[in-house]
Enzyme design. Structure first.
Site, PDB file in Angstrom:
ATOM      1  N   GLU A  52      -5.547   3.087   3.826  1.00  0.00           N
ATOM      2  CA  GLU A  52      -5.320   4.136   2.860  1.00  0.00           C
ATOM      3  C   GLU A  52      -5.359   3.668   1.467  1.00  0.00           C
ATOM      4  OE1 GLU A  52      -1.943   5.108   0.464  1.00  0.00           O
ATOM      5  OE2 GLU A  52      -1.171   5.312   2.383  1.00  0.00           O
ATOM      6  N   HIS A  53      -4.869   2.405   1.230  1.00  0.00           N
ATOM      7  CA  HIS A  53      -5.332   1.754  -0.042  1.00  0.00           C
ATOM      8  C   HIS A  53      -6.688   1.698  -0.560  1.00  0.00           C
ATOM      9  CE1 HIS A  53      -1.118   0.068  -1.776  1.00  0.00           C
ATOM     10  NE2 HIS A  53      -0.819   0.825  -0.795  1.00  0.00           N
TER      11      HIS A  53
END
Length: 423
Positions: A52-53
């Site tokens: 996600e990052h």
């Protein structure tokens, strides 16, 4: 399907759901991916969160700073989050910028460059360190370990430092390939929009390329429940305590009764726990109940943070309130107040395009029907005293609660727990 809401499933398996709101000039847009920490193998713990990052680290067309500049120039919000069973990337933009925002977000989801892994790895390791220093957050995952006994649902979403430290770019790319393919993705939008235009934008994204495959991920089988007590020693000013057990699944029709039950027990400032523990006795600043719904199971629990010299008394009051809740889970007045509270929060939240978008995307991803607001209100109104009593007896019965604690003295914690009906 409720008025104004339209759902289309494309040949690839991507599902598109929208709600037109002609009275606004903005739109909320989200990509919901059916993967999270609860679907990770032991050796993958934290990869959903790391990935996600990494979505923000650029695409095949754009550098990270260019994504930031584009959304800043649109006056738009862009964010993402990882949960136990889903990951989401979402934005809120003026309607005139919707096409551009969609194009960038689609590339982030399906064509991330996964560059600058070493830099983002350090960011996530710092986040893990910050989490480890925050016992008020960590105690919930200590409880998860007790309730789910090694199952991925009991792990911290943020992940494990050793996994984050060891993954390389090829390994993360393979994880993305397995988890971000079209049948795992729901595109949801609400606001000033046309459904067919969103569908067209998805088709254009498909032409630029996305992961193949049509299988959908599933969680590992749940182990049998066994009430346990888990303690993590840490030099803290407060002792942080969670009591909890298995709950009901997200598709269980009793979820409406659970919402009412949670409101009565500890979900509001007029709830029993808040009034008895904080307002009448001053034994805690934070005390509340909480619930979580997953596929096939769920979790219920209580949180309390108190100084060591108040611990025994605070847990004694907590135990007394649980006993009273078993005998008298609600009065008619409490039921009426809790219903109105639940209905009010629901309707007020739906004033927001972002809330409507989240409601749509989460429901479709979870395989739930998208209920009309009036139908949800009717379901809440239909909850009876017997419904709440039966659910309270099942979920908060003696032997169904595990305990988790973080503080400086395990012996004092276990001694304070002794009068309660927990493991």
């Amino acid at each position: 399907m409720t008025d104004g809401v339209t759902l289309t499933e494309l040949e690839s398996g991507v599902r598109v759901i929208t709600e037109a709101m002609p009275s606004v000039r903005s739109a909320a847009l989200g990509f919901f991916i059916g993967t999270g920490s609860g679907m990770e193998a032991e050796a993958e713990a934290g990869l959903s969160h790391l990935l996600e990052h990494m979505l923000f680290r650029g695409t095949d067309r754009l550098q990270s700073h260019e994504i930031d500049e584009l959304f800043d120039a649109m006056g738009a919000e862009l964010n993402a989050g990882t949960g136990k069973e889903s990951t989401s990337v979402y934005s809120r933009v003026l309607d005139v910028h919707l096409d551009e925002a969609f194009s960038v977000m689609a590339d982030m989801v399906w064509r991330p460059a996964l560059r600058d892994l070493e830099t983002e790895r350090e960011v996530v390791l710092e986040e893990i360190a910050m989490y480890e220093d925050d016992p008020q957050d960590k105690v919930f995952d200590v409880l998860g370990e007790a309730v789910f006994a090694g199952h991925p649902l009991g792990r911290a979403i943020i992940g494990r430092a050793e996994v984050i430290s060891s993954i390389d770019r090829d390994g993360l790319a393979a994880f993305h390939q397995r988890h971000y393919h079209p049948p795992q993705v729901v595109v949801a939008a609400a606001g000033s929009l046309e459904h067919e235009r969103i569908v067209e934008l998805v088709r254009e994204a498909e032409q630029r390329g996305m992961n193949g495959g049509r299988s959908r991920l599933q969680s590992a089988p749940l182990p049998p429940f066994e009430a346990r007590t888990v303690f993590a020693r840490k030099d803290t000013e407060q002792v942080h305590v969670c009591l909890g057990g298995r709950g009901i699944a997200r598709d269980d029709d009793r979820r409406f009764a659970l919402r009412v039950l949670d409101t009565i027990l500890g979900g509001t400032s007029s709830s029993r726990l808040f009034q008895e523990v904080r307002e009448r006795r001053g034994l805690a600043y934070a005390v509340y109940s909480f619930t979580a719904l997953y596929g096939g199971t769920g979790q219920v629990g209580l949180y309390l943070g108190t100084r060591g010299d108040n611990l025994r008394e605070a847990l004694k009051v907590l135990g007394s309130e649980l006993e009273r809740f078993a005998d008298e889970p609600a009065t008619e007045a409490e039921i009426a107040r809790a219903k109105e509270n639940a209905k009010g929060r629901l309707v007020l939240s739906l004033e927001s395009t972002a809330s409507r978008m989240n409601r749509l995307g989460s429901a479709v991803l979870a395989g739930l029907p998208v209920l009309d607001v009036d139908e949800v209100l009717e379901r809440i109104d239909a909850v009876t005293l017997d419904d709440v009593r039966a659910l309270a007896t099942e979920l908060f019965a003696p032997g169904r609660l595990s305990a988790a604690g973080i503080g400086p003295d395990e012996d004092a914690f276990r001694a304070a727990l002794a009068p309660l009906a927990v493991a």
